[in-house]
Write a protein that holds these residues in place. Sequence first.
Motif, PDB file in Angstrom:
ATOM      1  N   HIS A   1      57.553  -9.802  18.495  1.00  0.00           N
ATOM      2  CA  HIS A   1      56.094  -8.051  19.197  1.00  0.00           C
ATOM      3  C   HIS A   1      54.804  -8.877  17.893  1.00  0.00           C
TER       4      HIS A   1
ATOM      5  N   GLY B   1      52.842 -11.870  18.931  1.00  0.00           N
ATOM      6  CA  GLY B   1      52.348 -11.390  20.296  1.00  0.00           C
ATOM      7  C   GLY B   1      51.496 -10.023  20.208  1.00  0.00           C
ATOM      8  N   LEU B   2      51.497  -9.367  19.137  1.00  0.00           N
ATOM      9  CA  LEU B   2      50.249  -8.027  19.090  1.00  0.00           C
ATOM     10  C   LEU B   2      49.164  -9.073  18.517  1.00  0.00           C
TER      11      LEU B   2
ATOM     12  N   GLN C   1      48.457 -11.759  18.087  1.00  0.00           N
ATOM     13  CA  GLN C   1      47.890 -12.697  18.892  1.00  0.00           C
ATOM     14  C   GLN C   1      47.021 -11.792  20.188  1.00  0.00           C
ATOM     15  N   ARG C   2      46.839 -11.254  20.709  1.00  0.00           N
ATOM     16  CA  ARG C   2      46.290  -9.957  21.348  1.00  0.00           C
ATOM     17  C   ARG C   2      45.047  -9.447  20.805  1.00  0.00           C
ATOM     18  N   LEU C   3      44.928  -9.498  19.402  1.00  0.00           N
ATOM     19  CA  LEU C   3      44.399  -8.888  18.482  1.00  0.00           C
ATOM     20  C   LEU C   3      43.368  -9.842  18.520  1.00  0.00           C
TER      21      LEU C   3
ATOM     22  N   ASP D   1      43.231 -12.860  20.076  1.00  0.00           N
ATOM     23  CA  ASP D   1      42.107 -13.076  21.046  1.00  0.00           C
ATOM     24  C   ASP D   1      40.951 -12.385  21.855  1.00  0.00           C
ATOM     25  N   ARG D   2      41.048 -11.283  21.431  1.00  0.00           N
ATOM     26  CA  ARG D   2      39.941  -9.829  21.667  1.00  0.00           C
ATOM     27  C   ARG D   2      38.828  -9.923  20.911  1.00  0.00           C
ATOM     28  N   TYR D   3      39.189  -9.566  19.850  1.00  0.00           N
ATOM     29  CA  TYR D   3      38.431  -9.592  18.492  1.00  0.00           C
ATOM     30  C   TYR D   3      37.556 -10.464  17.689  1.00  0.00           C
ATOM     31  N   SER D   4      38.443 -11.567  17.459  1.00  0.00           N
ATOM     32  CA  SER D   4      38.509 -13.038  16.525  1.00  0.00           C
ATOM     33  C   SER D   4      36.663 -12.956  16.825  1.00  0.00           C
TER      34      SER D   4
ATOM     35  N   ARG E   1      36.286 -19.853  25.847  1.00  0.00           N
ATOM     36  CA  ARG E   1      37.579 -18.905  25.901  1.00  0.00           C
ATOM     37  C   ARG E   1      38.801 -19.534  24.905  1.00  0.00           C
TER      38      ARG E   1
ATOM     39  N   SER F   1      45.327 -19.513  24.913  1.00  0.00           N
ATOM     40  CA  SER F   1      47.304 -18.468  24.326  1.00  0.00           C
ATOM     41  C   SER F   1      47.854 -19.718  24.345  1.00  0.00           C
TER      42      SER F   1
END
Length: 178
Positions: free
Chosen positions: A27, A30-31, A33-35, A37-40, A167, A170
């Motif tokens: 978990h 995954g969290l 990775q999403r952060l 993906d969105r902000y880096s 992009r 993932s």
Amino acid sequence: MSQLTLDRPGTDVTPSQPTGLTATVTHAVGLLQRLLDRYSVGFLQVSLGLVFLGFGALKFFPGLSPAEDIAAATIDRLTFGLVGGHTAVLLTAVLETFIGLTLVTGKLVRVGLVVLAGAFVGILSPLVLFTDELFPHGPSLLGQYVLKDIVLVAAALVVAAGALGSRLRSDASSGPDA
């Protein structure tokens, strides 16, 4: 994480859901990775912009930038003596400030990245033009200052890729550990 299951005729084998520590780690990854993906890439863009904005602004005030002399000497050499001294430092200040503003504000980013690509010729030129001064018996402080620009090039490449529509992927199976 991938699960290994054996296919045995006549048995129903279903992989169990991860539990306990494994589920928590899965978990969290995954969290994260999403952060990322969105902000880096956006964070990298603004950070790179702040670096250029800060170092560019310093060059507007004589004596404040540790790179003032090397910037003047580099532009002088690259322009075959046509632009040198204070004019070269002022030109560098304007370019770096413009690049920084485009990256921080997100306005005219593509134009800023084109200017940045051209600026990297000047930014990295001292490594070739003034090697003996930058690395007399190992890297001097100024040599280290110029050498760190390689990291800025790498950051700019990532930001440029994002600005041009690339992009982050993932797909873990395509990474270096695959």
